[in-house]
Write a protein that holds these residues in place. Structure first.
Motif, mmCIF file in Angstrom:
data_model
loop_
_atom_site.group_PDB
_atom_site.id
_atom_site.type_symbol
_atom_site.label_atom_id
_atom_site.label_comp_id
_atom_site.label_asym_id
_atom_site.label_seq_id
_atom_site.Cartn_x
_atom_site.Cartn_y
_atom_site.Cartn_z
ATOM 1 N N SER A 310 54.122 57.846 70.040
ATOM 2 C CA SER A 310 54.853 58.907 69.350
ATOM 3 C C SER A 310 55.100 60.098 70.264
ATOM 4 C CB SER A 310 54.168 59.307 68.055
ATOM 5 O OG SER A 310 52.971 59.930 68.358
ATOM 6 N N VAL A 315 59.059 59.146 66.952
ATOM 7 C CA VAL A 315 58.460 58.447 65.812
ATOM 8 C C VAL A 315 57.045 58.947 65.565
ATOM 9 C CG1 VAL A 315 59.744 56.299 66.147
ATOM 10 C CG2 VAL A 315 57.545 56.580 67.256
ATOM 11 N N ALA A 316 56.610 58.791 64.313
ATOM 12 C CA ALA A 316 55.200 58.974 63.999
ATOM 13 C C ALA A 316 54.618 57.577 63.921
ATOM 14 C CB ALA A 316 55.049 59.696 62.682
ATOM 15 N N CYS A 317 53.319 57.468 64.206
ATOM 16 C CA CYS A 317 52.756 56.136 64.356
ATOM 17 C C CYS A 317 51.351 56.090 63.740
ATOM 18 C CB CYS A 317 52.695 55.855 65.857
ATOM 19 S SG CYS A 317 51.899 54.348 66.288
ATOM 20 N N ARG A 335 54.328 63.105 64.084
ATOM 21 C CA ARG A 335 55.157 64.174 64.654
ATOM 22 C C ARG A 335 55.735 64.980 63.515
ATOM 23 N NH1 ARG A 335 57.730 62.900 69.949
ATOM 24 N NH2 ARG A 335 59.575 63.896 69.139
ATOM 25 N N PHE A 397 55.469 52.678 61.761
ATOM 26 C CA PHE A 397 56.215 53.704 62.506
ATOM 27 C C PHE A 397 57.202 54.343 61.542
ATOM 28 C CE2 PHE A 397 55.659 50.354 65.750
ATOM 29 C CZ PHE A 397 55.006 51.079 66.728
ATOM 30 N N THR A 400 61.354 60.415 63.062
ATOM 31 C CA THR A 400 61.267 61.821 62.723
ATOM 32 C C THR A 400 62.518 62.564 63.164
ATOM 33 O OG1 THR A 400 60.132 62.149 64.793
ATOM 34 C CG2 THR A 400 58.769 61.886 62.852
#
Ligand code: ADP
Length: 663
Positions: A310, A315-317, A335, A397, A400
């Protein structure tokens, strides 16, 4: 009336002195004069000039053609028709008049033709400059927006148009088009900015289907040209005029070739962007793999993966591991983007199906409720993590920044990223297992060493007391009791030796021991020990040279070695035992020779191994533990020496110790 259909807005009406009228474009005074002059000779009401672009409907007219009170005369030059003369008359003129009209039409045709070719050449020159300019700009840029902005500016300027706009398909709603670039629309100044267009049956819509669309009326003349790239319409250019403009062949050829070039440039841009993205992704995978390679523990692997991914992508993970029917969140990196945090645990039964069904990607196939808890409002993917074919967990995932990021290629990329995670997880799991085993092994081995050392140490004390009392009894009791007491003495001494061996063994196993050295006279040292062993029997004899051999050793430990060899010689033989001491340069040797049972040739190496005993010794029922020689070898080696044996079964053995005189 056919001819009227073609009536143009900008026609000027000219009236002959005779009163006959005639319409012609205003810009052509000579032609107009010529026409009026010619028409004066005929009894006509008036007439029209039908320009070339409109004349196609009457393309079949070659000589002349009378219909509905109009006489049509083609204005012809070889290979082209420049227009039609439409004359209002009810009857066909006579042969002479007609010939005259034809002659006049020829002159008019040539004049029109020349003017047109001159104008076309001029425009062609101007427009090829435009094409060169646009090409040049496109060559310099690999940025889509820059290219399109350059095109609209240049085209608008070259055509003197009011506005020039390029539309592209809206990725979120394919049935809509968005403005990609515009010129002359006063962006930021007035509200004339063209908004998104619904494609449908609009002009833009038809352009997106591949046609060039022209219009003359309404808000003014205009044209929409499709831009093809890789075989599909990528975008469309719309030119709009607030003044009269009629598109001729040169304009069309020019616009199409601009469209062609732009299409090519856009496809290059796409390839370039794709390539750059691929390279970026390959580099990222490489980086992640490198970081993972240096990471050994499962939790660390998961965290490193989540953070790296990330950090590098928008992306957030969150990584989940499955335990007891629950997917527990193990690592996460969120994120910004609304600060949505995925749930910390999910009931596996609700997702397992989806994870198993879709090996590559679970994304939209997840149940809605779960999807919301994993991704919130964001677009997301859930990718199963398989280890040795078993569902180990999953990774979630969500984007964002750009929702359009989730194309097929991106999914494949995330999948392959996860494959690397699976691989390093497998390694990390293996590593942790080995660590556990090693720890268990070390603990058990330490325990054994402690136990052994404790036993050996605590045995020796009481045994020494027994030996002391034996000595006392031997001194005080009459000789008839000595036999039994000697037996007790010998057996106890054996126990002492065993416990010493055990202690020495425990020490060698626990990772070595330190030496407490002192200078020792070898002959004296050996003779002292032999004297103790020769109690009663005097079976051991020493041979040594005149020169004293001073040697640097740990007396206590070395005594253990010496006693071991001598006791063995006494135990495994019945006759005399000879001890030879010698010095050879900087080494001293101690040989212990007996004429006993010997060692079978194949087992020579065995006797120095831990618990190693020869088969003949066992067969004959001679007691022993197989530890003595092993410990002796260790002690000699720590002194920097060697120990070896030359032996023949049933003939005897010679054990030789070679030691450096100085350490
Ligand atoms: P132990 O004598 O207690 O069995 P050692 O480690 O001292 O253990 O010796 C290992 C083996 O080597 C003995 O069991 C025996 O088979 C053999 N061995 C040792 N010394 C002699 C010897 N002098 N003559 C014959 N065999 C011997």
């Amino acid at each position: 009336m056919t001819a009227l259909v073609f009536a143009e807005q900008e026609m000027l009406s000219a009236t002959a002195p005779s009163g006959a009228g005639f319409s012609l474009r205003g810009r052509r005074p000579e032609l107009q004069r010529l026409l009026l002059h010619a028409l004066e000779r005929f009894p006509v009401e008036g007439g029209f000039y039908v320009p070339r672009e409109r004349a196609s409907v009457l393309a079949g007219v070659t000589e002349y053609h009378l219909s509905h009170g109009m006489l049509f005369i083609p204005l012809e030059v070889p290979d082209a028709i420049e227009g039609l003369l439409a004359i209002e008359t009810d009857e066909l003129p006579g042969a002479a008049e007609l010939r005259h009209l034809r002659g006049f039409a020829d002159i008019a045709a040539w004049s029109l033709h020349q003017e047109r070719t001159a104008k076309a050449a001029q425009r062609e020159a101007k427009q090829s400059t435009l094409l060169a300019l646009i090409n040049e700009r496109m060559r310099k840029s690999l940025d889509r927006a820059q290219i399109l902005n350059a095109v609209v500016e240049d085209v608008r300027h070259a055509f003197g148009a009011a506005t020039c706009v390029i539309y592209g398909r809206d990725p979120a709603r394919p049935e809509h088009a968005l403005v990609l670039a515009s010129a002359g629309t006063g962006i930021g100044v007035d509200a004339d900015l063209p908004g998104p267009v619904e494609l449908g049956d609009s002009e833009i819509g038809r352009a997106f289907e591949g046609s060039t669309v022209r219009h003359d009326g309404g808000a003014g003349p205009g044209i929409v040209v499709p831009f093809f790239s890789d075989g599909r319409v990528e975008s469309a250019l719309a030119l709009h005029f607030t003044r009269p403009y009629s598109f001729d062949d040169v304009d069309l050829v020019m616009l199409r070739s601009i469209a062609f070039h732009v299409g090519l440039a856009l496809s290059n841009v796409r390839l370039f962007e794709l390539e750059r993205m691929r390279r970026g992704r390959a580099e990222l995978i490489e980086r992640v793999v490198r970081i993972l390679r240096d990471t050994q523990y499962v939790d660390e692997v998961l965290l490193v993966f989540a953070v790296t991914t990330s950090h590098e992508l928008p992306v957030a993970c969150a990584v989940y591991g499955i335990e007891n029917g629950t997917a527990e969140r193990k690592a996460m990196r969120v994120r910004k983007a609304g600060d949505f945090e995925p749930v910390s645990a999910v009931d596996v039964t609700t997702i397992e199906d989806a994870l198993r069904r879709d090996e590559t990607i679970a994304g939209e196939s997840l149940p809605l409720a779960i999807r919301e808890r994993l991704f919130g409002e964001n677009e997301g993917l859930a990718i199963p993590l398989q280890i040795d074919g078993n569902l180990w967990g999953m990774i979630a995932f969500y984007v964002t920044e750009r929702p359009s990021y989730w194309d097929d290629e991106a999914r494949q990329f995330f999948r392959s990223l996860c494959v690397h995670l699976e691989l390093s997880l497998t390694t990390a799991l293996g590593f942790e297992r080995i660590q556990q085993l090693a720890r268990a092994l070390r603990e058990s081995s330490e325990f054994k060493d402690d136990l052994l050392a404790m036993l050996a140490h605590d045995y020796k004390g009481p045994l020494t007391v027994v030996l002391g009392y034996c000595d006392l009894l031997l001194e005080t009791l009459p000789a008839e009791f000595h036999g039994e007491i000697e037996t007790i003495y010998a057996q106890t001494q054996r126990l002492v030796r065993l416990s010493e061996d055990a202690l020495a063994l425990a020490q060698t196993q626990a990772g070595g021991f330190s030496l407490d050295r002192a200078a020792v006279d070898l002959t004296e040292f050996v003779e002292e020990h032999i004297a103790a062993l020769n109690r009663g029997s005097a079976r051991i004899r020493v041979e040594s040279g005149e020169v004293p051999i001073s040697i640097w050793l740990d007396p206590q430990r070395f005594a253990h070695v010496l006693e071991n060899l001598l006791q063995n010689a006494l135990k495994y033989s019945t006759g005399e035992v000879l001890v030879r001491l010698a010095r050879d340069g900087d080494r001293a040797t101690i040989e212990v020779t007996d004429r006993g049972i010997g060692i079978p040739e194949a087992e020579i190496a065995t006797v120095f191994a831990r618990f190693g005993r020869a088969t003949n010794a066992r067969r004959k029922g001679i007691g022993g533990s197989g530890v003595g020689l092993y410990v002796a070898r260790k002690i000699v080696e720590v002194h920097g020496g060697t120990i070896s044996v030359v032996s023949k079964e049933n003939e005897g053995s010679t054990f030789t110790i070679s030691l450096p005189v100085q350490p």
